[in-house]
Scaffold this motif. Structure first.
Motif, PDB file in Angstrom:
ATOM      1  N   ARG A 139       0.845  -1.184   0.000  1.00  0.00           N
ATOM      2  CA  ARG A 139       0.000   0.000   0.000  1.00  0.00           C
ATOM      3  C   ARG A 139       0.889   1.246   0.000  1.00  0.00           C
ATOM      4  NH1 ARG A 139      -2.266  -3.165   3.961  1.00  0.00           N
ATOM      5  NH2 ARG A 139      -1.241  -1.886   5.553  1.00  0.00           N
ATOM      6  N   PRO A 140       0.971   1.953  -1.126  1.00  0.00           N
ATOM      7  CA  PRO A 140       1.723   3.214  -1.135  1.00  0.00           C
ATOM      8  C   PRO A 140       1.121   4.199  -0.142  1.00  0.00           C
ATOM      9  CG  PRO A 140       1.274   2.463  -3.372  1.00  0.00           C
ATOM     10  CD  PRO A 140       0.459   1.597  -2.460  1.00  0.00           C
ATOM     11  N   ASP A 141       1.978   4.944   0.561  1.00  0.00           N
ATOM     12  CA  ASP A 141       1.502   5.973   1.481  1.00  0.00           C
ATOM     13  C   ASP A 141       2.436   7.174   1.404  1.00  0.00           C
ATOM     14  OD1 ASP A 141       3.771   5.392   3.033  1.00  0.00           O
ATOM     15  OD2 ASP A 141       2.675   3.960   4.284  1.00  0.00           O
ATOM     16  N   ARG A 143       4.781   8.209   3.266  1.00  0.00           N
ATOM     17  CA  ARG A 143       6.183   7.988   3.635  1.00  0.00           C
ATOM     18  C   ARG A 143       6.906   7.042   2.680  1.00  0.00           C
ATOM     19  NH1 ARG A 143       6.942   6.107   9.495  1.00  0.00           N
ATOM     20  NH2 ARG A 143       9.077   6.749   8.980  1.00  0.00           N
ATOM     21  N   GLY A 144       6.168   6.360   1.836  1.00  0.00           N
ATOM     22  CA  GLY A 144       6.764   5.394   0.926  1.00  0.00           C
ATOM     23  C   GLY A 144       5.776   4.299   0.587  1.00  0.00           C
ATOM     24  N   VAL A 145       6.042   3.091   1.103  1.00  0.00           N
ATOM     25  CA  VAL A 145       5.177   1.951   0.840  1.00  0.00           C
ATOM     26  C   VAL A 145       5.018   1.152   2.128  1.00  0.00           C
ATOM     27  CG1 VAL A 145       4.797  -0.123  -0.545  1.00  0.00           C
ATOM     28  CG2 VAL A 145       6.011   1.832  -1.543  1.00  0.00           C
ATOM     29  N   SER A 146       3.768   0.832   2.472  1.00  0.00           N
ATOM     30  CA  SER A 146       3.491  -0.058   3.599  1.00  0.00           C
ATOM     31  C   SER A 146       3.359  -1.476   3.075  1.00  0.00           C
ATOM     32  CB  SER A 146       2.206   0.355   4.316  1.00  0.00           C
ATOM     33  OG  SER A 146       2.345   1.629   4.894  1.00  0.00           O
ATOM     34  N   LEU A 147       3.930  -2.410   3.812  1.00  0.00           N
ATOM     35  CA  LEU A 147       3.888  -3.811   3.419  1.00  0.00           C
ATOM     36  C   LEU A 147       3.205  -4.628   4.506  1.00  0.00           C
ATOM     37  CD1 LEU A 147       6.980  -2.561   2.712  1.00  0.00           C
ATOM     38  CD2 LEU A 147       7.111  -4.734   1.501  1.00  0.00           C
ATOM     39  N   GLN A 148       2.196  -5.383   4.103  1.00  0.00           N
ATOM     40  CA  GLN A 148       1.578  -6.349   5.006  1.00  0.00           C
ATOM     41  C   GLN A 148       2.227  -7.701   4.747  1.00  0.00           C
ATOM     42  OE1 GLN A 148      -2.590  -6.979   4.344  1.00  0.00           O
ATOM     43  NE2 GLN A 148      -2.748  -8.625   5.855  1.00  0.00           N
ATOM     44  N   THR A 149       2.817  -8.304   5.779  1.00  0.00           N
ATOM     45  CA  THR A 149       3.492  -9.583   5.621  1.00  0.00           C
ATOM     46  C   THR A 149       2.985 -10.568   6.657  1.00  0.00           C
ATOM     47  OG1 THR A 149       5.391  -9.524   7.141  1.00  0.00           O
ATOM     48  CG2 THR A 149       5.537  -8.145   5.181  1.00  0.00           C
ATOM     49  N   GLY A 152       4.273  -9.637  10.152  1.00  0.00           N
ATOM     50  CA  GLY A 152       3.977  -8.310  10.665  1.00  0.00           C
ATOM     51  C   GLY A 152       4.113  -7.238   9.603  1.00  0.00           C
ATOM     52  N   ASP A 153       3.557  -6.071   9.885  1.00  0.00           N
ATOM     53  CA  ASP A 153       3.585  -4.960   8.943  1.00  0.00           C
ATOM     54  C   ASP A 153       4.897  -4.188   9.078  1.00  0.00           C
ATOM     55  OD1 ASP A 153       1.080  -5.746   8.268  1.00  0.00           O
ATOM     56  OD2 ASP A 153       0.037  -4.108   9.290  1.00  0.00           O
ATOM     57  N   ARG A 154       5.307  -3.594   7.968  1.00  0.00           N
ATOM     58  CA  ARG A 154       6.507  -2.765   7.969  1.00  0.00           C
ATOM     59  C   ARG A 154       6.394  -1.756   6.839  1.00  0.00           C
ATOM     60  NH1 ARG A 154      11.022  -5.830   8.528  1.00  0.00           N
ATOM     61  NH2 ARG A 154       9.746  -7.431   9.442  1.00  0.00           N
ATOM     62  N   GLY A 155       7.299  -0.795   6.818  1.00  0.00           N
ATOM     63  CA  GLY A 155       7.287   0.225   5.781  1.00  0.00           C
ATOM     64  C   GLY A 155       8.647   0.403   5.155  1.00  0.00           C
ATOM     65  N   GLY A 156       8.659   0.836   3.920  1.00  0.00           N
ATOM     66  CA  GLY A 156       9.897   1.086   3.208  1.00  0.00           C
ATOM     67  C   GLY A 156       9.826   2.387   2.438  1.00  0.00           C
TER      68      GLY A 156
END
Length: 312
Positions: A139-141, A143-149, A152-156
């Motif tokens: 999910r682009p946001d 700050r960059g991109v949110s990743l659902q894994t 757990g969730d993380r952002g890049g």
């Protein structure tokens, strides 16, 4: 926030190494799924053997082949590990050309060679943060991109998709093509040899010595199955008798199965994701992942610098 590379195979690891070498913070998320193409790959670097002359991929294949010696040296200097790059690929022909290669073999394009895919991946990921996780959604946001894994969730800051045969989960037109190969005991010094197919008949396949044994490959069929089958085993044993007769009776160490990521036009997808801002795509290399890895990594670095000017 790191740049997140999704996929830790040949392409993903080459990209991660290249980004890190350029001074960028990188994390690799690897699902460690059975059937990952690099685990069953031969490691041949042979535009000639892959019959790429006259195709849209030929220029890129030659450019990437020329990048491999320096790329291998960089990997080895960084990791202290050998990637087992060796030059010399031969074609099995009906009439040997005197002085060209071993008896009955014709040397192919100068500079062609082979390496050990597992060693490349290990060397490239040395010092890189690798997390075992399967990405479920992006999910682009702001700050960059949110990743659902599944871990757990993380952002890049930016995401590079190097997800191989599983790339269709992210809206990319990729289909899996199954390949099977045999790894035989011994034969580590056997030359890299591929057969020729004339009018649909004659020897085909390829065989090469690697540090883990004699590799004989490879089948190809449109399938997502990761199970080895008896038909492929018989076919590969026949190829071994033709291409490596002195080793064909050696014990089978393993029957390898990998899924190649293939696009409708057979060309890799390297560029911005068509619908997800902040996501760069590096997938769809089919059977050419090892050959094209350093060029793809260089292309991705350019895309990252374009998307993140502060990274230039």
């Amino acid at each position: 926030m790191s740049i997140i590379v999704v996929g830790g195979g040949l392409i993903g690891s080459a990209v991660a190494f290249t980004l890190r070498d350029a001074g960028l913070e990188v994390e690799v998320l690897d699902a460690h799924l059975p059937g990952a193409g690099w685990r069953a790959a031969a490691g041949l670097l042979t535009p000639d053997g892959e019959r790429l002359a006259g195709t849209p991929l030929h220029a890129s294949a030659l450019e990437s082949l020329n990048l491999w010696p320096e790329f291998a040296r960089s990997l080895e200097a960084h990791s202290g590990q050998s990637v087992h790059l060796r030059t010399g690929v031969f074609r099995l022909g009906p009439v040997p050309e005197v002085g060209e290669g071993p008896h009955g073999l014709t040397r192919c394009t100068p500079g062609e060679g082979r390496l050990h895919p597992a060693s490349v991946v290990s060397a490239a990921l040395t010092g890189v943060r690798v997390t075992r996780a399967r990405v479920l959604a992006l999910r682009p946001d702001r700050r960059g991109v949110s990743l659902q894994t599944d871990a757990g969730d993380r952002g890049g800051r930016l995401v590079v998709l190097a997800t191989g045969a599983w790339s269709s989960a992210f809206g990319l037109d990729i289909r899996p093509v199954q390949g099977q190969a045999l790894l035989l005991e011994g034969g580590n010094d056997h030359p890299a040899v591929y057969g020729t197919r004339r009018r649909g008949h004659g020897p085909h396949g390829y065989a090469l010595g690697r540090p883990d044994g004699l590799y004989v490959g490879a089948t190809a069929r449109l399938s997502a199955s990761v199970q080895p089958d008896s038909w492929a085993r018989r076919w590969l044993q026949g190829a071994a008798r033709t291409l490596a007769p002195t080793c064909s009776g050696h014990a089978v160490l393993s029957q390898l199965v990998g899924l190649r990521p293939v696009t409708p036009d057979g060309l890799p997808l390297v560029g911005p994701h068509p619908t997800l801002p902040g996501v760069v795509v590096a997938t769809g290399h089919g059977r050419h992942g090892a050959l094209l890895a350093p060029l793809t990594a260089r292309q991705v670095l350019a895309l990252v610098r374009q998307a993140l000017p502060e990274a230039a």
